[in-house]
Design an enzyme around this catalytic site. Structure first.
Site, PDB file in Angstrom:
ATOM      1  N   SER A   1       7.942  69.838  32.724  1.00 39.11           N
ATOM      2  CA  SER A   1       8.399  71.305  32.582  1.00 39.11           C
ATOM      3  C   SER A   1       9.672  71.617  32.048  1.00 39.11           C
ATOM      4  CB  SER A   1       8.151  71.825  34.031  1.00 39.11           C
ATOM      5  OG  SER A   1       8.072  73.311  33.835  1.00 39.11           O
TER       6      SER A   1
ATOM      7  N   HIS B   1      -0.353  73.039  36.966  1.00 43.73           N
ATOM      8  CA  HIS B   1       1.310  72.944  36.480  1.00 43.73           C
ATOM      9  C   HIS B   1       1.574  72.091  37.853  1.00 43.73           C
ATOM     10  CE1 HIS B   1       4.492  73.289  34.123  1.00 43.73           C
ATOM     11  NE2 HIS B   1       5.435  73.554  35.202  1.00 43.73           N
TER      12      HIS B   1
END
Length: 408
Positions: free
Chosen positions: A175, A379
């Site tokens: 990320s 995620h």
């Protein structure tokens, strides 16, 4: 009568063992809930790994926390090149060790003999020091994503190479850790010569197709929210604090943990079968780990505008003063000559897979692209999923080892 009592006791023992075995079968993580209250160095030592603490100065005076796990096959000098790992936004290097030995990527690499270095960006709970500035000062928090990529990543790379005696290293980012690597390699292209290959887990350079209503709402309210914080003299957002674990445990009581699960599902994507109940409680002891307001504003610009560029001050005069132009400059991804692997999930609310494919088209040296085979992979699953080792980490390790062989 005695026989019946004995049979009943035996039945109870068998049922207890079955219940215990079913719990372990549903969760692959051999960790303890008190891990939520331990710092990363304590976690590493608790599970039998050697650990070194380092503090890395940056060119602009920040002191970054860096933790080393020497490869288990050789605890002094690894034959392999070192691996630098960088974490996600609002998080810390705990991303790579939380789910414990046999599962967490940091441990898996150390088990295979790699010299693992866990980096921390300025402002999180492990990097809250500066050579001159006080952590509560406005000046300390005057940084965006750009400074993390331009100063922190190069400082960490140089330090790891100096201490390991190697000329190159592997880089793993998740990320935000992917964004700052691309900032570093495009803004300071000489660092491409120091990196063998980059593994980008959920690369977040483009975030404008986010499916999270909360993230989009926060992005469009960012300036107002930031103004409210700074009006009260605060320039830090959601720091880690002493009673964080107790707070979230009370807010989201077991076993349902309803509110916390709802929030994670909305922001990251929903994959209920892969989010372990105990692991969620441990995670919330470590996350959030702190972020700067300006850093948050920079993210909001990525979500709203879909442009991978430096921080936009929203004022032509300020942009002219900072950049010599009325607009913030874009990062030139054609300067990222290091081979890059990308990894993405189809159910990732933060980083839409179409944004990853756009990034892949702009990278001049894409080594490969990997879609996680679990179609519900989110995620958060990149660091918390029950099946993350099987569906993702084994692939990352194979790619890293192929790059290692090719570098010799």
């Amino acid at each position: 009568m005695e026989l019946s009592a004995a049979a009943l006791q035996l039945l109870c023992v068998i049922l207890a063992l079955l219940a215990r075995s079913s719990i372990w079968a549903s969760s692959p993580f051999h960790v303890e809930e008190r891990d939520a209250k331990l710092r990363v160095p304590q976690l590493i030592q608790k599970y039998g790994y050697k650990m070194e603490e380092h503090q890395v100065p940056t060119e602009d005076g920040y002191l970054l926390g860096l933790y080393r796990i020497p490869g288990k096959r050789n605890s002094t000098i690894s034959k392999n090149h070192p691996v630098l790992m960088m974490h996600s936004w609002f998080s810390s290097c705990a991303d790579y060790v939380l789910i414990g030995p046999g599962n967490a990527l940091g441990y898996l690499l150390a088990d295979r003999g790699y010299d693992v270095w866990l980096g921390n960006a300025r402002g999180n709970r492990y990097s809250r020091r500066h050579q001159k500035l006080k952590v509560r000062s406005k000046q300390f928090w005057d940084f965006s994503i750009h400074e993390i990529g331009y100063y922190d990543v190069p400082a960490l790379i140089d330090y790891v190479l100096e201490k390991s005696g190697k000329k190159k290293l592997h880089y793993v980012g998740y990320s935000q850790g992917t964004i700052v690597s691309l900032v570093a390699l495009s803004s300071r292209p000489e660092y491409n010569e120091k990196v063998i290959q980059v593994q980008l887990l959920s690369p977040a350079a483009y975030a404008y197709r986010s499916l999270s209503i909360v993230m989009r709402l926060l992005a469009y309210m960012a300036e107002s929210l930031a103004g409210g914080y700074t009006a009260f003299g605060s320039h830090e957002l959601l720091p880690n604090w002493r009673y964080q674990y107790e707070f979230y445990r009370a807010l989201c009581p077991a076993p349902q943990q309803l509110l916390c699960r709802m929030l994670i599902y909305e922001v990251a994507g929903a994959n209920p079968d892969q989010l372990d109940t105990k692991m969620l409680r441990i995670f919330l002891g470590h996350f959030p780990a702190g972020s700067g307001i300006k850093q948050f504003l920079h993210y909001a610009q990525y979500i709203r505008e879909g442009i991978f560029r430096q921080f936009d001050y929203g004022d032509d005069r300020l942009n002219w003063a900072a950049y010599g132009s009325a607009t913030a400059p874009r990062y030139n991804l054609t300067r990222v000559s290091t081979p890059v692997w990308t990894y993405y999930g189809l159910n990732d609310n933060v980083v839409n897979y179409r944004n990853v494919r756009r990034l892949e088209r702009e990278l001049p040296n894409l080594a490969g692209s990997y879609q996680v085979p679990d179609e519900r992979f989110t995620h958060a699953d990149f660091i918390l999923s029950n099946n993350v080792k099987r569906v993702l980490y084994r692939k990352v390790i194979r790619n890293l080892e192929a790059a290692e062989r090719g570098s010799n």
